[in-house]
Design a protein around this motif. Structure first.
Motif, PDB file in Angstrom:
ATOM      1  N   THR A 125       0.818  -1.219   0.000  1.00  0.00           N
ATOM      2  CA  THR A 125       0.000   0.000   0.000  1.00  0.00           C
ATOM      3  C   THR A 125       0.849   1.265   0.000  1.00  0.00           C
ATOM      4  OG1 THR A 125      -0.092   0.269   2.411  1.00  0.00           O
ATOM      5  CG2 THR A 125      -1.722  -1.219   1.422  1.00  0.00           C
ATOM      6  N   THR A 127       2.008   2.590   2.576  1.00  0.00           N
ATOM      7  CA  THR A 127       1.659   3.391   3.760  1.00  0.00           C
ATOM      8  C   THR A 127       2.279   2.854   5.049  1.00  0.00           C
ATOM      9  OG1 THR A 127      -0.337   2.082   4.181  1.00  0.00           O
ATOM     10  CG2 THR A 127      -0.566   4.015   2.767  1.00  0.00           C
ATOM     11  N   TYR A 128       3.004   1.739   4.942  1.00  0.00           N
ATOM     12  CA  TYR A 128       3.556   1.133   6.157  1.00  0.00           C
ATOM     13  C   TYR A 128       4.882   1.792   6.522  1.00  0.00           C
ATOM     14  CZ  TYR A 128       5.148  -2.485   9.408  1.00  0.00           C
ATOM     15  OH  TYR A 128       5.587  -3.154  10.515  1.00  0.00           O
ATOM     16  N   LYS A 141       0.372   5.900  13.140  1.00  0.00           N
ATOM     17  CA  LYS A 141      -0.649   6.300  12.154  1.00  0.00           C
ATOM     18  C   LYS A 141      -1.000   5.207  11.144  1.00  0.00           C
ATOM     19  CE  LYS A 141       2.749   8.181   8.951  1.00  0.00           C
ATOM     20  NZ  LYS A 141       3.254   9.313   8.200  1.00  0.00           N
ATOM     21  N   ASN A 143      -2.508   2.112   9.270  1.00  0.00           N
ATOM     22  CA  ASN A 143      -3.708   1.285   9.312  1.00  0.00           C
ATOM     23  C   ASN A 143      -3.278  -0.167   9.060  1.00  0.00           C
ATOM     24  OD1 ASN A 143      -6.008  -0.174   8.767  1.00  0.00           O
ATOM     25  ND2 ASN A 143      -6.972   1.432   7.519  1.00  0.00           N
ATOM     26  N   ARG A 146      -5.462  -2.618   6.896  1.00  0.00           N
ATOM     27  CA  ARG A 146      -5.368  -2.401   5.446  1.00  0.00           C
ATOM     28  C   ARG A 146      -4.048  -2.929   4.898  1.00  0.00           C
ATOM     29  NH1 ARG A 146      -4.099   2.779   2.364  1.00  0.00           N
ATOM     30  NH2 ARG A 146      -3.909   1.764   0.352  1.00  0.00           N
TER      31      ARG A 146
ATOM     32  N   GLY B  26      -6.953   3.697   0.037  1.00  0.00           N
ATOM     33  CA  GLY B  26      -6.648   2.529  -0.790  1.00  0.00           C
ATOM     34  C   GLY B  26      -5.635   2.769  -1.892  1.00  0.00           C
ATOM     35  N   GLY B  27      -5.234   4.039  -2.093  1.00  0.00           N
ATOM     36  CA  GLY B  27      -4.201   4.307  -3.095  1.00  0.00           C
ATOM     37  C   GLY B  27      -2.817   4.154  -2.497  1.00  0.00           C
ATOM     38  N   ASN B  28      -1.827   3.973  -3.360  1.00  0.00           N
ATOM     39  CA  ASN B  28      -0.433   3.877  -2.903  1.00  0.00           C
ATOM     40  C   ASN B  28       0.245   5.237  -3.123  1.00  0.00           C
ATOM     41  OD1 ASN B  28       2.373   3.527  -2.806  1.00  0.00           O
ATOM     42  ND2 ASN B  28       2.220   1.375  -3.379  1.00  0.00           N
ATOM     43  N   PRO B  29       0.434   6.007  -2.034  1.00  0.00           N
ATOM     44  CA  PRO B  29       0.927   7.377  -2.196  1.00  0.00           C
ATOM     45  C   PRO B  29       2.339   7.463  -2.778  1.00  0.00           C
ATOM     46  CG  PRO B  29       0.889   6.749   0.125  1.00  0.00           C
ATOM     47  CD  PRO B  29       0.216   5.655  -0.627  1.00  0.00           C
ATOM     48  N   LYS B  30       3.151   6.421  -2.557  1.00  0.00           N
ATOM     49  CA  LYS B  30       4.522   6.463  -3.095  1.00  0.00           C
ATOM     50  C   LYS B  30       4.492   6.316  -4.611  1.00  0.00           C
ATOM     51  CE  LYS B  30       6.868   4.746   1.001  1.00  0.00           C
ATOM     52  NZ  LYS B  30       7.396   3.564   1.645  1.00  0.00           N
ATOM     53  N   LYS B  85      -6.409   2.561 -11.167  1.00  0.00           N
ATOM     54  CA  LYS B  85      -5.444   2.369 -10.069  1.00  0.00           C
ATOM     55  C   LYS B  85      -4.447   3.529 -10.046  1.00  0.00           C
ATOM     56  CE  LYS B  85      -3.222  -0.032  -6.837  1.00  0.00           C
ATOM     57  NZ  LYS B  85      -2.429   1.041  -6.283  1.00  0.00           N
ATOM     58  N   ASP B  96      -2.867  13.056   0.640  1.00  0.00           N
ATOM     59  CA  ASP B  96      -2.011  12.892   1.832  1.00  0.00           C
ATOM     60  C   ASP B  96      -1.127  14.115   2.078  1.00  0.00           C
ATOM     61  OD1 ASP B  96      -3.098  10.431   2.084  1.00  0.00           O
ATOM     62  OD2 ASP B  96      -1.270   9.272   1.693  1.00  0.00           O
TER      63      ASP B  96
END
Lengths: 464, 108
Positions: A125, A127-128, A141, A143, A146, B26-30, B85, B96
């Protein structure tokens, strides 16, 4: 006997679709209060994978290896470098890059499988993140549900979360690995170019049973490095015979990685001896700190021309407790090889220089406690930091070495081989880059030649 | 006056709910940052025809609305060429790091 092709194809199909085929969202419902809670679920099905990971240096942070005159156990766990010096006594900060949770001091349980961090490598994701000073624990922070529901094969971002940011910031350590390698263009790296080959790290760092091939010289100078250009390219890939001849004495990287730190600056020097002064904090032309009271003076550089040395694939290193001489520069890690070594080739390196604390009476490098309670960054007291750091360093305790009470600062070097950021062939070095009347980028004398071997035909040549 | 206050607070709560209902997830910010630099910055860097755009150009909810309603209507082809996607990843990155986010960014 011919191999029956159907089971083979079926096997291939199953192995290829193993990630995509299994929807982890259906299995892992969460919620999860900690990383370990996720791991406990992972190992219900993947225990053998966690067991395998726990044998790797991503978990142990040490590897038994051969240095020229001794067998040592070495790794991040006990290496002395010229960045933040040592992990020991600074754990909660340094171990934010451990593939585990909770390594906050010498009491970490390396046999506790629930402490394995699966997600740092398998998050898809983006986000990790780990808490930067939380001993490897997950940042608040995140999730976790997810992330856990969306695990998959690693991409460059996963490896990069540590390998691009080692040393506490973007591009600090390696010089050829930084955030620009997450999604590089062709000019940055022909192999990982997102619009071209789009290689992931494991395409070259071939991995089996969670054992990832490749060893960095800093931590594993005696480690194996079965990765090489010739795993994919022919040994004599050039059309011109002259260039193929060159490859007997010159590593591919020398011509094909003419500069490193192409997009982001890398740290070239760290002088701890000036730390603690009330000089104003300064930044350089890249916006990077050039002086900080906590850390001393830094030099950063971008588009750096490498230094070149003979390298036969083996290296040597300073080990904790080794005697040193403060009057000369100590090479903490360095390549082995010379012009008379048939196995050696001229290879590009980033050389990171430093000035760091040593014990004036014992003549050894000190591992100071810089982070946390009583650490230098809080007290600005080197004697205290040295005493605590040496007391909490298991290797020093085992060797019976403690801080004598007298310290000074001595010069050090670390040699980092440059293997990534391979340029397009149009940007490779040309003849004149080395064979120039004005003097090219190779220092022939330092390499053991009498002069440019193209002109000096009778002088010393590389042993073949 | 009291009724007015009640109406106002209902409106505020309603708005807050509507906003949170949009919040992209649910998106991948990177990946999104990479795609943003590659596809958006071509026309949206300083001095470009499209005008400079950074994550900080809009607030989080403005970005969400933009991806839900506007969809680059000045030149819709641009959006149509991107996969769902990819668009989600870009939206996640912009959201973000929007002006009112925890980590506003100009996109380095």
């Amino acid at each position: 006997m011919k191999t029956p092709i159907f089971p083979l194809l079926l096997g291939l199909l199953i192995s290829c679709s193993s990630w995509a085929g299994q929807d982890h969202g259906e299995i892992l419902s969460g919620p999860f209060a900690s990383g370990s809670e996720v791991t406990s679920q992972c190992i219900e099905c993947h225990e053998e994978h966690a067991t395998a990971l726990m044998k790797s240096s991503h978990w142990t942070w040490e590897l038994e290896q051969q240095l020229p005159d001794r067998t040592v156990k070495r790794g991040k766990k006990n290496t002395i470098n010229n960045f933040c010096v040592a992990v020991s006594s600074n754990e909660p900060r340094c171990t934010s890059c451990h593939a585990g949770y909770g390594w906050k001091d010498n009491n970490f349980d390396f046999n506790d499988m629930t402490k394995v961090d699966c997600l740092i490598c398998h998050d898809t994701t983006g986000t990790y993140v780990k808490d930067p000073a939380g001993a490897g624990e997950v940042a608040a922070k995140v999730n976790l549900t997810r992330v856990a529901q969306n695990v998959g094969r690693p991409v460059r971002d996963n490896c990069g979360s540590c390998h691009f940011f080692g040393g506490g910031g973007d591009g600090v350590k390696h010089g050829d690995l930084d955030s620009s390698m997450s999604y590089p263009d062709k000019a940055t790296d022909v192999h990982m170019d997102t619009d071209g080959n789009d290689f992931q790290c494991q395409d070259c760092h071939v991995t089996q049973d969670h054992q990832i091939t490749g060893n960095a010289m800093g931590v594993s100078p005696g480690g194996d490095n079965p990765i090489g250009c010739s795993n994919c390219h022919e040994a004599e890939p050039h059309k011109k015979a002259k260039l193929n001849q060159h490859s007997q004495a010159i590593a591919c990287q020398t011509c094909h990685i003419p500069v490193f730190a192409k997009n982001e600056p890398t740290k070239m020097s760290w002088d701890w001896s000036t730390a603690g002064s009330d000089r104003p904090q300064t930044v350089d032309q890249y916006g990077k700190h050039s002086y900080m009271k906590k850390k001393g003076d830094f030099v950063w550089a971008k588009s750096v021309t490498p230094e070149y040395a003979w390298y036969n694939g083996k290296a040597d290193a300073y080990m904790p407790g080794d005697k040193m001489d403060a009057k000369v520069t100590t090479k903490l890690t360095y390549p082995l090889g010379s012009i008379s070594d048939p196995q050696a080739k001229i290879t590009p390196f980033k050389v990171h220089t430093g000035k760091q604390i040593f014990d004036k009476k014992h003549n050894i490098f000190i591992t100071p406690k810089v982070f946390g309670k009583g650490g230098y960054w809080k007290t600005f007291d080197w004697a205290k930091a040295a005493e605590l750091g040496m007391q909490q360093n298991a290797t020093m305790v085992e060797k019976g070495i403690s801080f004598s009470g007298e310290y000074g600062f001595a010069a050090t070097e670390m040699w980092w081989p440059i293997n990534h950021m391979v340029s397009p062939k149009s940007a490779a070095l040309q003849c004149k880059d080395c064979h120039s009347a004005k003097g090219g980028r190779l220092d022939w004398q330092a390499l053991g030649y009498d002069g440019d071997p193209m002109k000096n035909k009778t002088g010393v040549r590389h042993a073949r | 006056m009291k009724m007015m206050m009640n109406m106002m607070s209902c409106l505020v709560v309603g708005l807050a709910l509507a906003t949170s209902a949009y919040a992209v997830d649910g998106g991948n910010p990177k990946k999104g940052k990479h795609l943003y630099k590659k596809t958006c910055k071509v026309c949206h860097s300083q001095g470009d025809v499209g005008g400079e755009m950074t994550p900080m150009t809009k607030t989080m909810s403005q970005w969400d609305r933009y991806f839900k309603r506007n969809k680059h209507k000045g030149n819709p082809e641009v959006f149509q060429q991107l996969s769902d996607k990819d668009k989600l990843d870009i939206q996640q990155f912009l959201y973000d790091h929007a002006a009112d986010s925890d980590q506003p960014q100009t996109c380095g």
